[in-house]
Scaffold this motif. Sequence first.
Motif, PDB file in Angstrom:
ATOM      1  N   ALA A   1       1.883  11.186  -1.272  1.00 20.37           N
ATOM      2  CA  ALA A   1       2.538  12.106  -0.338  1.00 20.37           C
ATOM      3  C   ALA A   1       3.448  13.075  -1.080  1.00 20.37           C
ATOM      4  N   VAL A   2       4.226  12.551  -2.018  1.00 18.92           N
ATOM      5  CA  VAL A   2       5.103  13.425  -2.808  1.00 18.92           C
ATOM      6  C   VAL A   2       4.272  14.360  -3.673  1.00 18.92           C
ATOM      7  N   MET A   3       3.178  13.845  -4.248  1.00 23.18           N
ATOM      8  CA  MET A   3       2.300  14.703  -5.050  1.00 23.18           C
ATOM      9  C   MET A   3       1.752  15.855  -4.223  1.00 23.18           C
ATOM     10  N   ALA A   4       1.323  15.551  -2.990  1.00 17.95           N
ATOM     11  CA  ALA A   4       0.737  16.585  -2.133  1.00 17.95           C
ATOM     12  C   ALA A   4       1.719  17.717  -1.877  1.00 17.95           C
ATOM     13  N   VAL A   5       2.947  17.377  -1.492  1.00 13.50           N
ATOM     14  CA  VAL A   5       3.946  18.398  -1.195  1.00 13.50           C
ATOM     15  C   VAL A   5       4.378  19.118  -2.468  1.00 13.50           C
ATOM     16  N   ALA A   6       4.572  18.359  -3.545  1.00 15.48           N
ATOM     17  CA  ALA A   6       5.031  18.957  -4.797  1.00 15.48           C
ATOM     18  C   ALA A   6       4.012  19.922  -5.387  1.00 15.48           C
ATOM     19  N   MET A   7       2.727  19.693  -5.093  1.00 11.02           N
ATOM     20  CA  MET A   7       1.687  20.592  -5.601  1.00 11.02           C
ATOM     21  C   MET A   7       1.926  22.036  -5.163  1.00 11.02           C
TER      22      MET A   7
ATOM     23  N   TRP B   1      10.144   4.135  -3.042  1.00 11.74           N
ATOM     24  CA  TRP B   1      10.814   5.423  -3.255  1.00 11.74           C
ATOM     25  C   TRP B   1      10.681   5.883  -4.703  1.00 11.74           C
ATOM     26  N   LEU B   2      10.766   4.958  -5.638  1.00 14.33           N
ATOM     27  CA  LEU B   2      10.645   5.322  -7.057  1.00 14.33           C
ATOM     28  C   LEU B   2       9.220   5.769  -7.396  1.00 14.33           C
ATOM     29  N   ARG B   3       8.238   5.177  -6.743  1.00 14.41           N
ATOM     30  CA  ARG B   3       6.859   5.644  -6.943  1.00 14.41           C
ATOM     31  C   ARG B   3       6.700   7.070  -6.425  1.00 14.41           C
ATOM     32  N   GLY B   4       7.458   7.411  -5.381  1.00 14.94           N
ATOM     33  CA  GLY B   4       7.447   8.796  -4.912  1.00 14.94           C
ATOM     34  C   GLY B   4       7.974   9.739  -5.970  1.00 14.94           C
TER      35      GLY B   4
ATOM     36  N   THR C   1       0.829  -1.208   0.000  1.00 14.77           N
ATOM     37  CA  THR C   1       0.000   0.000   0.000  1.00 14.77           C
ATOM     38  C   THR C   1       0.866   1.261   0.000  1.00 14.77           C
ATOM     39  N   LEU C   2       2.124   1.124   0.438  1.00 15.01           N
ATOM     40  CA  LEU C   2       3.032   2.277   0.444  1.00 15.01           C
ATOM     41  C   LEU C   2       3.358   2.756  -0.966  1.00 15.01           C
TER      42      LEU C   2
ATOM     43  N   LEU D   1      -4.117  19.571  -0.185  1.00 13.86           N
ATOM     44  CA  LEU D   1      -4.957  19.003   0.858  1.00 13.86           C
ATOM     45  C   LEU D   1      -5.535  17.657   0.439  1.00 13.86           C
ATOM     46  N   ARG D   2      -5.981  17.577  -0.806  1.00 16.47           N
ATOM     47  CA  ARG D   2      -6.625  16.355  -1.292  1.00 16.47           C
ATOM     48  C   ARG D   2      -5.691  15.151  -1.208  1.00 16.47           C
ATOM     49  N   PHE D   3      -4.455  15.325  -1.648  1.00 16.17           N
ATOM     50  CA  PHE D   3      -3.553  14.180  -1.708  1.00 16.17           C
ATOM     51  C   PHE D   3      -2.955  13.822  -0.354  1.00 16.17           C
ATOM     52  N   ILE D   4      -3.108  14.689   0.646  1.00 14.61           N
ATOM     53  CA  ILE D   4      -2.738  14.282   2.003  1.00 14.61           C
ATOM     54  C   ILE D   4      -3.613  13.109   2.433  1.00 14.61           C
ATOM     55  N   GLY D   5      -4.906  13.229   2.164  1.00 19.74           N
ATOM     56  CA  GLY D   5      -5.811  12.112   2.449  1.00 19.74           C
ATOM     57  C   GLY D   5      -5.445  10.880   1.644  1.00 19.74           C
ATOM     58  N   GLY D   6      -5.081  11.087   0.375  1.00 15.73           N
ATOM     59  CA  GLY D   6      -4.701   9.971  -0.477  1.00 15.73           C
ATOM     60  C   GLY D   6      -3.417   9.304  -0.047  1.00 15.73           C
ATOM     61  N   ALA D   7      -2.559  10.041   0.656  1.00 17.71           N
ATOM     62  CA  ALA D   7      -1.296   9.470   1.131  1.00 17.71           C
ATOM     63  C   ALA D   7      -1.508   8.619   2.380  1.00 17.71           C
TER      64      ALA D   7
END
Length: 422
Positions: free
Chosen positions: A75-81, A122-125, A67-68, A366-372
């Motif tokens: 998580a990376v998407m959320a911060v990178a946004m 890590w590569l998925r990040g 699931t990670l 905010l949205r992808f924090i939930g997704g992470a």
Amino acid sequence: MQSSATGSHRGGATEAPPAKKVSMFSQPIAVWAVVFASVIAFMGLGLVDPILPAIAEKLHASASDVTLLFTSYNAVMAVAMLVTGFISSRLGMKWTLLSGIVVIAVFSALGGMSNGIWSLVWLRGGWGLGNAMFVATALAAIVSLSKTGVGKSIILFEVAVGLGISVGPLLGGELGAISWRGPFFGVAGLMVLAFLLILSLMPSRRKLAPAGTSAAAKKKTSLADPFRALKFRALRTFGIAAALYNFGFFTLLVYAALVLGGLGLDEHRLGYVFLGWGLMLAFTSVFMAPWLQKRFGTLASMVAMLLLFAVTLFVMAEWTTDKAVVIVAVIVAGAFLGNNNTLITTAVMNAAPVERPTASAAYSFLRFIGGAIAPYLAGKLADWFNPHMPFIVGGAFVVIASLYLLVNAKHLKHVDDVESAH
């Protein structure tokens, strides 16, 4: 860009009436290039769904470990946004899109060569970083290039989202049946094609600014702009609601795939189940969500769809070991999610007097924090309690999201006023 959207309820410029009569599919070829690339980019969201059980087996990983792959990605998407607007305003939309495509292609290819679950996580990040650069810019690019107005442009973007999410599991299932590495290499190859299309068909930076763009809209975005945008209560409310409902969304997308894999579905059949889910999502995004918005209003429609989605998750919680029930529930949930995605995306674009890329970045953070958090939490809940608990908790978060929207209803009414003006 946002100045033209919000100006309609503040006495400013509105879009030309003839745009309403143009078909959503009557678009310049550059729009179709971005749409095609968007389909491929969103394949990454569901690509690994059908191969999660295979990855767990081949790399000797637990269910919570795999699931990670979604947690790191989101998580990376959320911060990178938060930095996509800063990058886009300096590189321009075209080169931000191209840079995102390159990052996706490189990390997906490296993922296909990985030999351990943690290196793959890590590569998925890294893949999520590329996706953030692409996704946050793609919607703004489609709106800027489109000749059909904001509403239809958003629907077209949601079509790309739906097709990408649906084709991703299908591609993942077909290529994953050969090897779990196949889907990663497949996306890398398709991204090369997307790169060439956008490079050759998308206009230069100077031609991307829509007519009537203000001087303020042309200034470079700062890193603080997304945080400033969240000061607007409507935008912040939609973002928090999306974070809450994404607990349900990613519980369905990730944990349901693990459940069905445990019930005997192989990569092929998992791919077809989530293809059905994605097609329902794409169909309702285009044909049902606009009707719901006009007939019942954005807020009422969103709350109804969220509550129906929550009911679906509770049904899955009750019949977690019944393969037929889980399959049907997954596919039906696509309809509710497709409607909600279009409704909330349109609302976000009209929620605050800020540029659309900035609004999209703040909301997506905010949205992808939930997704992470949701995928890993779902795996752990199953370990700590029982297989039913992830669906119960996911459904509860979706109910909370709908209640949160209702509590803040008076701050959200203006999004329908803006939309009706277009």
